[in-house]
Design a protein around this motif. Sequence first.
Motif, PDB file in Angstrom:
ATOM      1  N   GLY A  17       0.826  -1.205   0.000  1.00  0.00           N
ATOM      2  CA  GLY A  17       0.000   0.000   0.000  1.00  0.00           C
ATOM      3  C   GLY A  17       0.858   1.251   0.000  1.00  0.00           C
ATOM      4  O   GLY A  17       0.609   2.203  -0.757  1.00  0.00           O
ATOM      5  N   ASP A  18       1.860   1.242   0.844  1.00  0.00           N
ATOM      6  CA  ASP A  18       2.822   2.337   0.938  1.00  0.00           C
ATOM      7  C   ASP A  18       3.464   2.614  -0.424  1.00  0.00           C
ATOM      8  O   ASP A  18       3.486   3.753  -0.918  1.00  0.00           O
ATOM      9  N   ALA A  19       3.971   1.548  -1.057  1.00  0.00           N
ATOM     10  CA  ALA A  19       4.668   1.689  -2.340  1.00  0.00           C
ATOM     11  C   ALA A  19       3.746   2.158  -3.459  1.00  0.00           C
ATOM     12  O   ALA A  19       4.180   2.879  -4.372  1.00  0.00           O
ATOM     13  N   ALA A  91      13.896   1.138   1.842  1.00  0.00           N
ATOM     14  CA  ALA A  91      13.627   0.264   0.696  1.00  0.00           C
ATOM     15  C   ALA A  91      14.891   0.026  -0.129  1.00  0.00           C
ATOM     16  O   ALA A  91      15.106  -1.063  -0.668  1.00  0.00           O
ATOM     17  N   HIS A  92      15.737   1.061  -0.205  1.00  0.00           N
ATOM     18  CA  HIS A  92      17.004   0.946  -0.925  1.00  0.00           C
ATOM     19  C   HIS A  92      18.159   1.397  -0.032  1.00  0.00           C
ATOM     20  O   HIS A  92      19.141   1.992  -0.491  1.00  0.00           O
ATOM     21  N   TRP A 292       2.612  -7.780  -7.072  1.00  0.00           N
ATOM     22  CA  TRP A 292       3.017  -6.774  -6.093  1.00  0.00           C
ATOM     23  C   TRP A 292       3.926  -7.392  -5.033  1.00  0.00           C
ATOM     24  O   TRP A 292       4.904  -6.773  -4.624  1.00  0.00           O
ATOM     25  N   ILE A 293       3.589  -8.589  -4.600  1.00  0.00           N
ATOM     26  CA  ILE A 293       4.449  -9.274  -3.628  1.00  0.00           C
ATOM     27  C   ILE A 293       5.844  -9.468  -4.204  1.00  0.00           C
ATOM     28  O   ILE A 293       6.859  -9.210  -3.535  1.00  0.00           O
ATOM     29  N   ASN A 294       5.910  -9.900  -5.451  1.00  0.00           N
ATOM     30  CA  ASN A 294       7.205 -10.212  -6.070  1.00  0.00           C
ATOM     31  C   ASN A 294       8.029  -8.982  -6.402  1.00  0.00           C
ATOM     32  O   ASN A 294       9.252  -9.073  -6.564  1.00  0.00           O
ATOM     33  N   ASN A 295       7.384  -7.824  -6.504  1.00  0.00           N
ATOM     34  CA  ASN A 295       8.098  -6.620  -6.919  1.00  0.00           C
ATOM     35  C   ASN A 295       8.233  -5.571  -5.821  1.00  0.00           C
ATOM     36  O   ASN A 295       8.710  -4.467  -6.087  1.00  0.00           O
ATOM     37  N   ILE A 296       7.860  -5.919  -4.593  1.00  0.00           N
ATOM     38  CA  ILE A 296       8.065  -4.981  -3.493  1.00  0.00           C
ATOM     39  C   ILE A 296       9.527  -5.016  -3.069  1.00  0.00           C
ATOM     40  O   ILE A 296      10.163  -6.081  -3.079  1.00  0.00           O
ATOM     41  N   SER A 297      10.078  -3.899  -2.719  1.00  0.00           N
ATOM     42  CA  SER A 297      11.459  -3.849  -2.247  1.00  0.00           C
ATOM     43  C   SER A 297      11.626  -4.712  -0.994  1.00  0.00           C
ATOM     44  O   SER A 297      10.709  -4.812  -0.179  1.00  0.00           O
ATOM     45  N   LYS A 298      12.775  -5.338  -0.878  1.00  0.00           N
ATOM     46  CA  LYS A 298      13.147  -6.128   0.304  1.00  0.00           C
ATOM     47  C   LYS A 298      12.174  -7.278   0.598  1.00  0.00           C
ATOM     48  O   LYS A 298      11.895  -7.601   1.765  1.00  0.00           O
TER      49      LYS A 298
END
Length: 314
Positions: A17-19, A91-92, A292-298
Amino acid sequence: MNIELKIRESFFGQAIGDALGVPVEFKSRKYLTKNPVKDFLGFMCWDQPPGTFSDDSSMMFCTAESLSIKYDIENIGNLFVKWYKHGYWGAHDELFDIGGTTRRSLDRIIQGEKAEFSGEFFSENNGNGSLMRILPLVFQLYSETNINKRFKIVKEVSSITHAHFRSIMSCFIFVEFGIQILKGKDKKEAYSDTQIIINNFIDSNDFNPDEIKLFEKVLENRIEKYDITEINSNGYVIDSIESSLWCFMNSNNYTESVLMSVNLGGDTDTTAAINGGIAGLYYGWENIPKKWINNISKKNEIINLSKRFAESIQ
């Protein structure tokens, strides 16, 4: 109950949601009505790649990591400082956004103040900076039967940065609602029960009635019955608890819930982060889009943290 799975659902729910909200933070509702967010975007408001979560989730993860060791306010505060100064759980691995109240509070810790006393407590210090990170206390306090102890811990964790009653009560409402959701209740029943629990608690305490009145939409009425024009989605903590719950109660699945939150405009990342934590918990892992799960940071770090946190509270 598979507590590790429930934690993972809520943690990914919040971070996603944040992203979704990060690229369009500060965009107006009018703009987003014409140009609605439907998927991860990137390189807009904060010039970050798609799937980047903000300070909202970074501080939430710091909280969970600290709690997975033991409950220690000073350690939570020190991890916040580690994020602030070194990008820990960024996130980075870097910081790109921090609220004023949070920054000033963490500066006090750096200067030697205890986290117990570092938060700001004036009425103007009621941004949503503690509400956005309070999610782990849903799990930490799930088995705590004494409501006074639950309130005390919520107050202590919020007050590291946000020590005014308004921020504390917003966090408390969120945590109590999350606990009812974690019990497996239907959202309407969970909301009704939360209202009863909170209002009974208020009746047994000598809180400022003028402050309590500010929570009328959430505690006395049904938040989902309000028209969208009566729902504000800026950074004020009461607006954030109202808008995130309004979207949750008026949606039918995880995707609809978080996108509705983003597309309210304003403080898009935080509204959707707060909403997403509850929506992920309620709708479950299979309802969160895999892309979305696969592309969220960390991603892997979040999975590992969920496991460690679950082990610490079982």
